[in-house]
Design a protein around this motif. Structure first.
Motif, PDB file in Angstrom:
ATOM      1  N   LEU A   9       0.828  -1.212   0.000  1.00  0.00           N
ATOM      2  CA  LEU A   9       0.000   0.000   0.000  1.00  0.00           C
ATOM      3  C   LEU A   9       0.861   1.260   0.000  1.00  0.00           C
ATOM      4  CD1 LEU A   9      -2.943  -0.910   2.386  1.00  0.00           C
ATOM      5  CD2 LEU A   9      -3.094  -0.323  -0.035  1.00  0.00           C
ATOM      6  N   LYS A  10       1.943   1.250   0.765  1.00  0.00           N
ATOM      7  CA  LYS A  10       2.825   2.418   0.807  1.00  0.00           C
ATOM      8  C   LYS A  10       3.394   2.718  -0.573  1.00  0.00           C
ATOM      9  CE  LYS A  10       6.878   4.294   3.134  1.00  0.00           C
ATOM     10  NZ  LYS A  10       7.951   4.056   4.090  1.00  0.00           N
ATOM     11  N   THR A  11       3.829   1.689  -1.264  1.00  0.00           N
ATOM     12  CA  THR A  11       4.366   1.859  -2.619  1.00  0.00           C
ATOM     13  C   THR A  11       3.295   2.377  -3.575  1.00  0.00           C
ATOM     14  OG1 THR A  11       5.961   0.091  -2.254  1.00  0.00           O
ATOM     15  CG2 THR A  11       5.471   0.652  -4.542  1.00  0.00           C
ATOM     16  N   GLU A  12       2.128   1.752  -3.542  1.00  0.00           N
ATOM     17  CA  GLU A  12       1.035   2.142  -4.446  1.00  0.00           C
ATOM     18  C   GLU A  12       0.563   3.573  -4.176  1.00  0.00           C
ATOM     19  OE1 GLU A  12      -0.162   0.399  -7.052  1.00  0.00           O
ATOM     20  OE2 GLU A  12       1.195  -1.257  -6.646  1.00  0.00           O
ATOM     21  N   VAL A  13       0.380   3.923  -2.909  1.00  0.00           N
ATOM     22  CA  VAL A  13      -0.099   5.263  -2.557  1.00  0.00           C
ATOM     23  C   VAL A  13       0.936   6.323  -2.924  1.00  0.00           C
ATOM     24  CG1 VAL A  13      -0.701   6.757  -0.599  1.00  0.00           C
ATOM     25  CG2 VAL A  13      -1.728   4.490  -0.786  1.00  0.00           C
ATOM     26  N   SER A  14       2.200   6.063  -2.644  1.00  0.00           N
ATOM     27  CA  SER A  14       3.260   7.026  -2.979  1.00  0.00           C
ATOM     28  C   SER A  14       3.337   7.258  -4.485  1.00  0.00           C
ATOM     29  CB  SER A  14       4.617   6.537  -2.469  1.00  0.00           C
ATOM     30  OG  SER A  14       4.604   6.401  -1.083  1.00  0.00           O
ATOM     31  N   ALA A  15       3.346   6.171  -5.247  1.00  0.00           N
ATOM     32  CA  ALA A  15       3.406   6.293  -6.711  1.00  0.00           C
ATOM     33  C   ALA A  15       2.176   7.007  -7.248  1.00  0.00           C
ATOM     34  CB  ALA A  15       3.552   4.912  -7.339  1.00  0.00           C
ATOM     35  N   THR A  16       1.016   6.673  -6.690  1.00  0.00           N
ATOM     36  CA  THR A  16      -0.233   7.295  -7.134  1.00  0.00           C
ATOM     37  C   THR A  16      -0.229   8.793  -6.854  1.00  0.00           C
ATOM     38  OG1 THR A  16      -1.438   5.241  -6.847  1.00  0.00           O
ATOM     39  CG2 THR A  16      -2.740   7.249  -6.815  1.00  0.00           C
ATOM     40  N   PHE A  17       0.258   9.194  -5.677  1.00  0.00           N
ATOM     41  CA  PHE A  17       0.326  10.617  -5.351  1.00  0.00           C
ATOM     42  C   PHE A  17       1.201  11.343  -6.373  1.00  0.00           C
ATOM     43  CE2 PHE A  17       2.411  14.309  -3.572  1.00  0.00           C
ATOM     44  CZ  PHE A  17       1.360  15.018  -3.018  1.00  0.00           C
ATOM     45  N   ILE A  18       2.389  10.851  -6.577  1.00  0.00           N
ATOM     46  CA  ILE A  18       3.345  11.527  -7.462  1.00  0.00           C
ATOM     47  C   ILE A  18       2.837  11.578  -8.904  1.00  0.00           C
ATOM     48  CG2 ILE A  18       5.664  11.351  -8.483  1.00  0.00           C
ATOM     49  CD1 ILE A  18       6.525  10.166  -5.683  1.00  0.00           C
ATOM     50  N   ILE A  19       2.399  10.448  -9.429  1.00  0.00           N
ATOM     51  CA  ILE A  19       1.940  10.386 -10.813  1.00  0.00           C
ATOM     52  C   ILE A  19       0.750  11.312 -11.036  1.00  0.00           C
ATOM     53  CG2 ILE A  19       0.822   8.888 -12.522  1.00  0.00           C
ATOM     54  CD1 ILE A  19       2.646   6.603 -11.369  1.00  0.00           C
ATOM     55  N   ASN A  20      -0.238  11.244 -10.162  1.00  0.00           N
ATOM     56  CA  ASN A  20      -1.445  12.039 -10.361  1.00  0.00           C
ATOM     57  C   ASN A  20      -1.221  13.523 -10.111  1.00  0.00           C
ATOM     58  OD1 ASN A  20      -3.935  10.373 -11.120  1.00  0.00           O
ATOM     59  ND2 ASN A  20      -2.787   9.108  -9.696  1.00  0.00           N
ATOM     60  N   ALA A  21      -0.384  13.865  -9.150  1.00  0.00           N
ATOM     61  CA  ALA A  21      -0.079  15.280  -8.922  1.00  0.00           C
ATOM     62  C   ALA A  21       0.605  15.865 -10.147  1.00  0.00           C
ATOM     63  CB  ALA A  21       0.804  15.444  -7.686  1.00  0.00           C
ATOM     64  N   LEU A  22       1.620  15.189 -10.652  1.00  0.00           N
ATOM     65  CA  LEU A  22       2.346  15.705 -11.821  1.00  0.00           C
ATOM     66  C   LEU A  22       1.482  15.701 -13.073  1.00  0.00           C
ATOM     67  CD1 LEU A  22       5.851  14.066 -11.244  1.00  0.00           C
ATOM     68  CD2 LEU A  22       5.167  16.451 -10.812  1.00  0.00           C
ATOM     69  N   LEU A  23       0.750  14.631 -13.291  1.00  0.00           N
ATOM     70  CA  LEU A  23      -0.097  14.536 -14.479  1.00  0.00           C
ATOM     71  C   LEU A  23      -1.195  15.599 -14.466  1.00  0.00           C
ATOM     72  CD1 LEU A  23      -0.772  12.935 -17.060  1.00  0.00           C
ATOM     73  CD2 LEU A  23      -2.221  11.478 -15.659  1.00  0.00           C
ATOM     74  N   ASN A  24      -1.910  15.716 -13.350  1.00  0.00           N
ATOM     75  CA  ASN A  24      -2.994  16.696 -13.277  1.00  0.00           C
ATOM     76  C   ASN A  24      -2.480  18.129 -13.252  1.00  0.00           C
ATOM     77  OD1 ASN A  24      -5.781  15.414 -13.085  1.00  0.00           O
ATOM     78  ND2 ASN A  24      -4.520  14.103 -11.816  1.00  0.00           N
ATOM     79  N   GLY A  25      -1.350  18.350 -12.593  1.00  0.00           N
ATOM     80  CA  GLY A  25      -0.738  19.677 -12.636  1.00  0.00           C
ATOM     81  C   GLY A  25      -0.335  20.055 -14.053  1.00  0.00           C
ATOM     82  N   GLY A  26       0.223  19.098 -14.771  1.00  0.00           N
ATOM     83  CA  GLY A  26       0.606  19.340 -16.162  1.00  0.00           C
ATOM     84  C   GLY A  26      -0.580  19.605 -17.064  1.00  0.00           C
ATOM     85  N   ILE A  27      -1.638  18.831 -16.893  1.00  0.00           N
ATOM     86  CA  ILE A  27      -2.859  19.046 -17.689  1.00  0.00           C
ATOM     87  C   ILE A  27      -3.447  20.415 -17.380  1.00  0.00           C
ATOM     88  CG2 ILE A  27      -5.243  18.286 -18.020  1.00  0.00           C
ATOM     89  CD1 ILE A  27      -4.183  15.386 -17.606  1.00  0.00           C
ATOM     90  N   ALA A  28      -3.519  20.757 -16.106  1.00  0.00           N
ATOM     91  CA  ALA A  28      -4.059  22.066 -15.719  1.00  0.00           C
ATOM     92  C   ALA A  28      -3.210  23.193 -16.313  1.00  0.00           C
ATOM     93  CB  ALA A  28      -4.122  22.184 -14.203  1.00  0.00           C
ATOM     94  N   TRP A  29      -1.888  23.043 -16.263  1.00  0.00           N
ATOM     95  CA  TRP A  29      -1.021  24.071 -16.849  1.00  0.00           C
ATOM     96  C   TRP A  29      -1.278  24.196 -18.348  1.00  0.00           C
ATOM     97  CZ3 TRP A  29       2.620  24.018 -20.702  1.00  0.00           C
ATOM     98  CH2 TRP A  29       3.327  25.211 -20.873  1.00  0.00           C
ATOM     99  N   ALA A  30      -1.385  23.071 -19.045  1.00  0.00           N
ATOM    100  CA  ALA A  30      -1.622  23.104 -20.494  1.00  0.00           C
ATOM    101  C   ALA A  30      -2.944  23.793 -20.831  1.00  0.00           C
ATOM    102  CB  ALA A  30      -1.601  21.688 -21.058  1.00  0.00           C
ATOM    103  N   LEU A  31      -3.949  23.596 -20.005  1.00  0.00           N
ATOM    104  CA  LEU A  31      -5.266  24.192 -20.270  1.00  0.00           C
ATOM    105  C   LEU A  31      -5.374  25.644 -19.813  1.00  0.00           C
ATOM    106  CD1 LEU A  31      -7.562  21.197 -19.230  1.00  0.00           C
ATOM    107  CD2 LEU A  31      -7.017  21.967 -21.555  1.00  0.00           C
ATOM    108  N   LEU A  32      -4.590  26.032 -18.819  1.00  0.00           N
ATOM    109  CA  LEU A  32      -4.793  27.336 -18.193  1.00  0.00           C
ATOM    110  C   LEU A  32      -3.647  28.326 -18.360  1.00  0.00           C
ATOM    111  CD1 LEU A  32      -6.257  26.048 -14.803  1.00  0.00           C
ATOM    112  CD2 LEU A  32      -7.545  26.950 -16.762  1.00  0.00           C
ATOM    113  N   HIS A  33      -2.521  27.927 -18.942  1.00  0.00           N
ATOM    114  CA  HIS A  33      -1.334  28.784 -18.919  1.00  0.00           C
ATOM    115  C   HIS A  33      -1.525  30.135 -19.610  1.00  0.00           C
ATOM    116  CE1 HIS A  33      -0.558  26.980 -22.885  1.00  0.00           C
ATOM    117  NE2 HIS A  33       0.190  28.033 -23.114  1.00  0.00           N
TER     118      HIS A  33
END
Length: 178
Positions: A9-33
């Motif tokens: 669970l620690k591995t899955e949660v950590s990876a999920t946090f990092i991947i989704n934060a970066l992915l969603n931050g990147g998508i938001a930047w692309a749409l809103l920059h």
């Protein structure tokens, strides 16, 4: 590498946090920059974005994670979950549909109510009616990472609990076992 459920669970949660934060931050930047300020309300406002993001994030995260964890479970790569562990999640999973997409859809709808609605209410309560795009990108990056991390254990444990729940449902609190 430890094969304990806690390490998994620690591995899955950590990876999920990092991947989704970066992915969603990147998508938001692309749409809103190209914009400078965002308002809380309105057709293209923060509230609408948070509702859509919470729903899609929880739906897709759950659907993908359930499928990946089912493969691990069927191939014997999923660690054993000791009896009596994660009873709260076990009871939630008990009431979700058996199929991955149905469960993911329920998790997506619940995520919208649990994450987006209170966030929007708190922004309004604190008088935050607009944010600069930069501040919103920082907020959304962290917010989506947090949502992903909080939703991940439910999706990770779904296959382990649902496979046993369809054969013999775990008793609810106060019920006697079979």
């Amino acid at each position: 590498m430890s094969n304990s459920i806690q390490a998994h669970l620690k591995t899955e949660v950590s990876a999920t946090f990092i991947i989704n934060a970066l992915l969603n931050g990147g998508i938001a930047w692309a749409l809103l920059h190209g914009k400078s300020m965002l308002t809380l309300r309105g057709e293209e406002g923060i509230a609408v974005d948070l509702v859509i993001t919470a729903f899609l994030l929880c739906l897709l995260l759950s659907w993908i994670t359930i499928a990946l964890q089912r493969r691990k479970l069927s191939s014997g790569q999923f660690p054993d979950v000791p009896a009596g562990r994660f009873n709260g999640l076990r009871q939630i999973i008990r009431y979700l549909p058996d199929r991955a997409f149905g469960a993911a859809l329920c998790i997506g709808l619940a995520g919208t109510l649990i994450y987006a609605a209170p966030t929007i209410a708190l922004l309004g309560l604190f008088g935050i009616e607009q944010l600069s795009v930069t501040h919103y990108l920082i907020f959304k990056t962290l917010w989506t990472g947090l949502i992903a991390a909080l939703t991940c254990p439910l999706a990770v444990l779904f296959p382990a609990f649902k496979s046993t729940a369809t054969a013999t449902p775990a008793p609810l609190a106060g019920e006697t076992g079979n």
